[in-house]
Design an enzyme around this catalytic site. Sequence first.
Site, PDB file in Angstrom:
ATOM      1  N   ASN A  41      50.931 -26.007  35.664  1.00 13.56           N
ATOM      2  CA  ASN A  41      51.673 -25.693  36.876  1.00 13.56           C
ATOM      3  C   ASN A  41      52.735 -26.750  37.149  1.00 13.56           C
ATOM      4  OD1 ASN A  41      49.289 -27.307  37.536  1.00 13.56           O
ATOM      5  ND2 ASN A  41      49.683 -26.929  39.701  1.00 13.56           N
TER       6      ASN A  41
ATOM      7  N   GLU B 108      54.993 -27.662  40.459  1.00 15.66           N
ATOM      8  CA  GLU B 108      55.258 -27.385  41.866  1.00 15.66           C
ATOM      9  C   GLU B 108      56.695 -27.757  42.240  1.00 15.66           C
ATOM     10  OE1 GLU B 108      50.674 -27.895  43.399  1.00 15.66           O
ATOM     11  OE2 GLU B 108      52.136 -29.389  44.034  1.00 15.66           O
TER      12      GLU B 108
ATOM     13  N   CYS C 108      53.232 -21.246  38.067  1.00  6.86           N
ATOM     14  CA  CYS C 108      51.820 -21.368  37.703  1.00  6.86           C
ATOM     15  C   CYS C 108      51.668 -21.657  36.212  1.00  6.86           C
ATOM     16  CB  CYS C 108      51.080 -20.082  38.039  1.00  6.86           C
ATOM     17  SG  CYS C 108      51.068 -19.667  39.790  1.00  6.86           S
TER      18      CYS C 108
ATOM     19  N   GLU D  98      49.772 -20.219  33.949  1.00  7.53           N
ATOM     20  CA  GLU D  98      49.757 -19.036  33.097  1.00  7.53           C
ATOM     21  C   GLU D  98      51.171 -18.511  32.853  1.00  7.53           C
ATOM     22  OE1 GLU D  98      46.176 -18.689  35.955  1.00  7.53           O
ATOM     23  OE2 GLU D  98      48.163 -19.598  35.931  1.00  7.53           O
TER      24      GLU D  98
ATOM     25  N   CYS E 291      46.057 -16.104  39.612  1.00  7.22           N
ATOM     26  CA  CYS E 291      46.544 -15.426  40.816  1.00  7.22           C
ATOM     27  C   CYS E 291      47.071 -14.043  40.429  1.00  7.22           C
ATOM     28  CB  CYS E 291      47.634 -16.252  41.496  1.00  7.22           C
ATOM     29  SG  CYS E 291      49.212 -16.303  40.607  1.00  7.22           S
TER      30      CYS E 291
ATOM     31  N   CYS F  47      50.195 -14.037  38.169  1.00  8.84           N
ATOM     32  CA  CYS F  47      49.904 -14.418  36.786  1.00  8.84           C
ATOM     33  C   CYS F  47      49.144 -13.332  36.042  1.00  8.84           C
ATOM     34  CB  CYS F  47      49.152 -15.742  36.749  1.00  8.84           C
ATOM     35  SG  CYS F  47      50.246 -17.123  37.167  1.00  8.84           S
TER      36      CYS F  47
END
Length: 154
Positions: free
Chosen positions: A52, A54, A63, A65, A107, A110
């Site tokens: 990830n 940010e 993210c 993935e 999530c 993803c």
Amino acid sequence: MECGETMSEVSDRQALLDAARAAALTAYAPYSGFHVGAAFRFDDGTIVTGSNFENASYGLAICAETAAAIVANLQGRRTGLVEVAIIGGPLGADGQLALTAAPVTPCGRCRQVMNELAQLGGTDPIVYSGHADGYLEHRLSVLLPAAFGPANLS
């Protein structure tokens, strides 16, 4: 080891989980402090990872993935996705990943990104969601039932 598994399968799965853990250590997570790593295994044995990243504008975060899917695409890998491992948690005082008690599942965004990659190759990858006591195992189709994908556009 689960019933019917070979030592090679156990070793391959552990290598995938280890790759996800190593990727999590490269995460840029100054806001949440939650480092996530993802590892994708393709049918030729290649493992592609992502972590990830940010952003101060929270909605722009990437993210793990999705990062792995982008790396796979950059490498020309759009088919053959067979397994995914996801691991995450905060970094401990020792700089190592402190795995969470609950599994780290992808999530919704993803799940959709992984589904796109899987559908391009006609696969339904196994997704390992890591946590402190091991991992949960699901097929992507279970995590994202009745998914929308490339076939829906024709």
